[in-house]
Design a protein around this motif. Structure first.
Motif, mmCIF file in Angstrom:
data_model
loop_
_atom_site.group_PDB
_atom_site.id
_atom_site.type_symbol
_atom_site.label_atom_id
_atom_site.label_comp_id
_atom_site.label_asym_id
_atom_site.label_seq_id
_atom_site.Cartn_x
_atom_site.Cartn_y
_atom_site.Cartn_z
ATOM 1 N N SER A 1 2.430 15.873 -10.216
ATOM 2 C CA SER A 1 2.266 14.627 -10.971
ATOM 3 C C SER A 1 0.819 14.142 -10.925
ATOM 4 O O SER A 1 0.253 13.715 -11.946
ATOM 5 C CB SER A 1 3.204 13.557 -10.392
ATOM 6 O OG SER A 1 3.069 12.348 -11.097
ATOM 7 N N SER A 2 0.199 14.256 -9.728
ATOM 8 C CA SER A 2 -1.204 13.833 -9.599
ATOM 9 C C SER A 2 -2.111 14.729 -10.421
ATOM 10 O O SER A 2 -3.052 14.257 -11.091
ATOM 11 C CB SER A 2 -1.615 13.870 -8.128
ATOM 12 O OG SER A 2 -0.868 12.929 -7.368
ATOM 13 N N GLU B 1 11.512 20.862 -10.638
ATOM 14 C CA GLU B 1 12.659 20.021 -10.963
ATOM 15 C C GLU B 1 13.969 20.804 -10.853
ATOM 16 O O GLU B 1 15.003 20.265 -10.448
ATOM 17 C CB GLU B 1 12.505 19.449 -12.368
ATOM 18 C CG GLU B 1 11.443 18.360 -12.452
ATOM 19 C CD GLU B 1 11.233 17.870 -13.875
ATOM 20 O OE1 GLU B 1 11.967 18.363 -14.767
ATOM 21 O OE2 GLU B 1 10.360 17.026 -14.093
ATOM 22 N N THR C 1 -1.338 16.480 -13.058
ATOM 23 C CA THR C 1 -1.105 16.223 -14.486
ATOM 24 C C THR C 1 -1.889 14.988 -14.937
ATOM 25 O O THR C 1 -2.518 14.982 -16.002
ATOM 26 C CB THR C 1 0.399 16.022 -14.755
ATOM 27 O OG1 THR C 1 1.105 17.186 -14.345
ATOM 28 C CG2 THR C 1 0.662 15.752 -16.227
ATOM 29 N N SER C 2 -1.842 13.933 -14.121
ATOM 30 C CA SER C 2 -2.577 12.707 -14.450
ATOM 31 C C SER C 2 -4.082 12.961 -14.461
ATOM 32 O O SER C 2 -4.807 12.490 -15.342
ATOM 33 C CB SER C 2 -2.225 11.623 -13.429
ATOM 34 O OG SER C 2 -2.928 10.442 -13.695
ATOM 35 N N MET D 1 9.800 10.673 -8.140
ATOM 36 C CA MET D 1 8.634 10.665 -9.012
ATOM 37 C C MET D 1 7.812 9.399 -8.721
ATOM 38 O O MET D 1 8.261 8.478 -8.045
ATOM 39 C CB MET D 1 9.071 10.692 -10.484
ATOM 40 C CG MET D 1 9.977 11.857 -10.825
ATOM 41 S SD MET D 1 9.199 13.472 -10.502
ATOM 42 C CE MET D 1 7.983 13.497 -11.800
ATOM 43 N N ARG D 2 6.578 9.399 -9.257
ATOM 44 C CA ARG D 2 5.689 8.258 -9.021
ATOM 45 C C ARG D 2 6.304 6.955 -9.532
ATOM 46 O O ARG D 2 6.210 5.914 -8.882
ATOM 47 C CB ARG D 2 4.336 8.494 -9.689
ATOM 48 C CG ARG D 2 3.374 7.310 -9.511
ATOM 49 C CD ARG D 2 2.011 7.635 -10.060
ATOM 50 N NE ARG D 2 2.088 7.913 -11.506
ATOM 51 C CZ ARG D 2 1.041 8.281 -12.237
ATOM 52 N NH1 ARG D 2 -0.165 8.416 -11.665
ATOM 53 N NH2 ARG D 2 1.156 8.530 -13.520
ATOM 54 N N GLU E 1 3.035 22.174 -16.384
ATOM 55 C CA GLU E 1 4.335 21.792 -16.930
ATOM 56 C C GLU E 1 5.413 22.788 -16.520
ATOM 57 O O GLU E 1 6.525 22.398 -16.140
ATOM 58 C CB GLU E 1 4.250 21.690 -18.454
ATOM 59 C CG GLU E 1 5.536 21.173 -19.082
ATOM 60 C CD GLU E 1 5.417 21.011 -20.594
ATOM 61 O OE1 GLU E 1 6.466 20.806 -21.236
ATOM 62 O OE2 GLU E 1 4.295 21.100 -21.111
ATOM 63 N N LEU F 1 -0.484 9.802 -5.360
ATOM 64 C CA LEU F 1 0.322 9.226 -6.418
ATOM 65 C C LEU F 1 0.016 7.737 -6.625
ATOM 66 O O LEU F 1 0.007 7.227 -7.744
ATOM 67 C CB LEU F 1 1.825 9.378 -6.110
ATOM 68 C CG LEU F 1 2.495 10.714 -6.414
ATOM 69 C CD1 LEU F 1 3.954 10.670 -5.974
ATOM 70 C CD2 LEU F 1 2.419 11.065 -7.897
ATOM 71 N N ALA G 1 6.150 22.237 -12.939
ATOM 72 C CA ALA G 1 6.958 21.025 -12.772
ATOM 73 C C ALA G 1 8.418 21.287 -13.115
ATOM 74 O O ALA G 1 9.341 20.809 -12.436
ATOM 75 C CB ALA G 1 6.402 19.907 -13.639
ATOM 76 N N MET H 1 6.054 18.126 -6.026
ATOM 77 C CA MET H 1 6.223 17.372 -7.271
ATOM 78 C C MET H 1 5.226 16.226 -7.355
ATOM 79 O O MET H 1 4.732 15.902 -8.443
ATOM 80 C CB MET H 1 7.661 16.843 -7.362
ATOM 81 C CG MET H 1 8.697 17.956 -7.524
ATOM 82 S SD MET H 1 10.365 17.344 -7.780
ATOM 83 C CE MET H 1 10.233 16.625 -9.392
#
Length: 809
Positions: free
Chosen positions: A462-463, A499, A465-466, A796-797, A492, A708, A495, A458
């Motif tokens: 997140s990284s 989740e 996605t950013s 999460m971050r 997505e 992150l 993710a 996850m």
């Protein structure tokens, strides 16, 4: 035709017995009255031909009684013969004055008495008249010849209505009365084999010391006892000096010292004496031997009866006081005796059990087993377990030990039983709890192992996605934009999958903590959602699920794992009650509402329902309608136990063919403790450029966490606790925040915290702990003792950034 009636008014029944025996050939009817009052009644009723009346009665003086008898119309002309063990000229004078026809001295010479009675019943010139002063030798001879009268003594000794002490007193009195003897004393062996005075008649209380000293002639008593031979005084060849001294001390004219013999053993000594009569001669010795033997045997028999009575009393006490059930059966299994505990185990009273066969109460499927065990009970002791059924239909499990016994030729089976139903319930529940604890421990390990990789997955998503957002801003044409959008769509979806895995692990975590006995703050709707997610495979192809959760449900204290177990079980049962194939038609609905001081949870299904005859039994342990291997029958029993221990209850309503509703009532907690909750992410502006040390034993997780946070802070990573301590020492503790895993193989989080507290105390509050969920009691105790934040993986971050901000402000 009935013969003449002879009325005997005498409180000693022996006289009547002897007269009845002696007059059998005369066909006399003997009426007995043991009191003056009874004698008067019988005289009025039967008008006897002759009356024999004792001068000494318990309720009236003999002289007064004769006046009352003569005053009656029926008694004016009846011959009345007076009886007495004593004789004097005064008595003779009174007799002539009062109205006795004759005066007779005991003991009675029966043949002369019969002739005298005949003279009054059928008068004859030749009928002999009985001499009132018949010789004592003749009377003693008669006494020896009619020893059957002493059967009355044995009867008295075996009379259960009197104590042995009362009986012995009566024995001594009977002997004196029947023999016309004035005084007597009875000596028996005590527990130390010493002769002790037991009773005396004719002596005053102040003479007791003299009696206890054997009248100063203990050697005479010892001789009679030792030789088991009666001694008479005076004797023809005796020592006159000793005899005279004894008689003077005893206050007697003549006496017998009689040993009491039973089975060649001497049990005591009886002294009989007279103030007026001479009992010297051969006949008294014969009488003495017979009397001593008869009374000795009677006393021995009485002792045997007393021992038997005590043994029976002891046996009954053991039977009734035993803490286990005791049954006495014959070889066919018929119940002969059962104690109170045994009857209670069977749920019946003694009348419903005694005489019945054991198989009437044993469950039918165990009849063959019972038959085989009884078949071999003579050779082998039975050690087994079995089940009986009570009148209310409930079953009880018994532990049984049975042994064969031959008691006086009667073949019996003695069975000891204990009700082990509750014990086995606790044993099975304990085993189940152990299994659940084991499963929970395994689940905790699984949670920990999954949480670590899902955390870095996850974090990496997140990284990525950013990063893709940054790349998209620099894209030069539409095809690149389209490729980036497609990649973002994949990220997505990935993710969302991660989740979902996180949610499943979170639900599993609730179950994993079932063994944790500590109550915590519970959000009931969250517990229900977790149970719904875990039970989804049980109903997803059978029914739709409908939730109606009240937003007003308060937070309360409970064990989350146990509540999760209850609701998971009820939802799984609801799914199993619905047949497959009609998803649109069938429904499971779950509702939470407030009802007074309780939170009520309704779980309703549209399944097959529960038959009314089964409904009352569904919470019984081991009751199940499922096939072998389909269930243990403990699920609802354990659910009820958990809820009842919380002060709540479970109820059920069901209509066959339409469905079932289980309602769980949970009391609202009045005092809810405020426990530390995991940080929740929310959007905000975070501080930057803090020096952060991240410690974990998972290299991939270290890298993902660094990615992150690297855009916000200066990140240093340490692979394991020892590497972290080295870095802390090297940089002299110059870190703004330390993020440390709680469980590591070399140096764990608590050890790092202890080291920093000692060496760099200003830094200990800057430590943030992270965990995959493998909480041991020791780790939980550590977290409860410190104020530091603890984040549960995966996070999460924003969770990390918010925690860092809180530590640096």
């Amino acid at each position: 035709m009935k013969g003449p009636i002879i009325l005997v008014i005498e409180d000693n029944p022996i006289t009547s017995k002897v007269l009845r025996l002696a007059s059998q050939s005369e066909n006399y009817q003997i009426l007995e009255a043991q009191s003056g009052k009874k004698g008067l009644e019988l005289l009025k009723q039967h008008k006897p031909q002759v009356v024999l009346q004792d001068l000494i009665l318990s309720d009236v003086d003999g002289y007064e009684l004769i006046r009352q008898l003569r005053a009656l119309p029926e008694g004016k002309e009846i011959p009345i013969l007076g009886l007495s063990g004593f004789f004097s000229d005064t008595d003779t004078t009174k007799i002539k004055e009062i109205g006795f026809n004759e005066f007779l001295i005991k003991p009675l010479e029966m043949s002369s008495l019969i002739n005298l009675i005949k003279s009054y019943v059928s008068p004859s010139k030749d009928a002999p008249i009985m001499d009132g002063k018949i010789g004592l030798a003749q009377r003693c001879g008669l006494q020896a010849a009619q020893l059957n009268l002493l059967g009355g003594i044995a009867d008295a000794l075996t009379d259960n209505t009197m104590s042995i002490e009362e009986t012995l007193q009566n024995v001594l009195l009977n002997c004196l009365d029947s023999a016309g003897i004035s005084k007597g004393a009875l000596y028996l062996l005590d527990t130390n084999a010493k002769l002790r005075l037991k009773h005396f008649i004719g002596y005053k209380q102040e003479d007791k010391t003299l009696l206890e000293s054997f009248f100063g002639q203990s050697e005479l008593f010892n001789k009679a006892f030792r030789d088991q031979t009666p001694i008479q005084f005076p004797s023809k060849e005796g020592a006159k000096e000793i005899e005279n001294k004894f008689l003077k001390q005893a206050g007697l004219r003549t006496a017998l010292i009689i040993p009491l013999i039973s089975q060649k053993n001497c049990l005591g000594i009886m002294v009989l004496g007279s103030l007026v009569d001479n009992i010297s001669g051969t006949e008294p010795l014969v009488f003495g031997r017979a009397l001593g033997s008869q009374i000795g045997q009677a006393i021995g028999l009485s002792d045997s009866f007393e021992q038997l009575h005590n043994s029976e009393k002891h046996y009954k006490t053991i039977m009734q006081q035993a803490s286990c059930g005791i049954l006495i059966l014959d070889l066919e299994g018929n119940i002969l005796e059962i104690n109170t505990v045994g009857a209670a185990i069977f749920g019946r009273n003694n009348d419903q059990l005694i005489g019945k066969n054991l198989k009437e109460f044993v469950v039918s499927e165990e009849h063959d087993k019972l038959y085989q065990e009884f078949k071999h009970v003579k050779e082998n002791k039975i050690l087994t377990e079995g089940h009986i059924q009570r009148l209310d239909g409930s079953r009880r499990e018994l532990d049984v030990s049975a042994t064969f016994m031959d008691v006086g030729g009667k073949k019996l089976v003695v069975s000891i039983i204990n009700d082990i139903t509750e014990k086995n319930k606790l044993k099975i529940q304990s085993l189940l709890n152990d299994k659940l604890t084991t499963v929970g421990t395994l689940a905790a390990g699984v949670v920990h192992e999954i949480n670590n990789p899902i955390a870095w997955i996850m974090a990496n998503i997140s990284s990525l996605t950013s990063t893709m957002k940054t790349i998209k801003l620099s894209a030069k044409d539409a095809s690149q934009q389209e490729a980036i959008d497609k990649f973002n769509e994949i990220l997505e979806e990935t993710a969302q999958g991660a989740e979902r895995i996180r949610d499943i692990v979170s639900n599993l975590k609730s179950f994993a903590r079932e063994g944790d006995k500590k109550d915590s703050e519970i959000h009931l709707n969250d517990i229900l959602n977790a149970a719904i997610n875990m039970s989804f495979p049980q109903y997803k192809y059978k029914a739709t699920l409908e939730k109606n959760f009240s937003p007003d449900i308060p937070v309360f204290l409970a064990n989350s794992g146990k509540l999760h177990q209850v609701f998971l079980n009820l939802i799984v049962n609801a799914g199993q009650a619905i047949p497959e194939g009609k998803i649109a038609k069938n429904k499971i609905s779950i509702r939470t509402i407030l009802e007074g001081q309780f939170v009520k949870v309704d779980i309703t299904d549209t399944g097959a329902g529960i038959p009314s005859d089964i409904l009352p039994q569904i919470f019984n342990p081991f009751f199940t309608t499922k096939s072998a291997g389909g269930g243990t029958g403990l699920g609802l029993y354990i659910c009820q136990d958990i809820i009842q221990n919380l002060g709540g209850k479970i109820t059920v309503k069901s209509v066959p063919g339409k469905g079932t509703t289980f309602s769980v009532y949970l009391p609202i907690s009045k005092n809810v403790s405020q426990e530390k909750q995991p940080m929740k992410a929310d959007s905000m502006v975070y501080t930057k450029n803090k020096k952060i040390l991240i410690i974990d034993d998972e290299p991939s997780l270290l890298k993902s966490m660094a990615r992150l946070l690297e855009d916000y802070h200066q990140i240093t990573t340490a692979n394991g606790g020892q590497a972290a301590l080295d870095l802390i020492v090297k940089d002299n503790g110059k870190f703004d925040v330390i993020i440390s895993d709680l469980s590591m193989p070399d140096v764990a989080g608590p050890d790092i915290y202890k080291y920093i507290s000692e060496k760099y105390p200003e830094l200990k509050e800057k430590i943030i702990f992270i965990t995959g969920g493998a909480f041991t009691p020791k780790l939980q105790e550590f977290l409860d003792s410190i104020p530091n934040l603890c984040l549960e993986k995966p996070f999460m971050r924003d969770d990390l950034l918010k925690a860092i901000d809180k530590c640096t402000k």
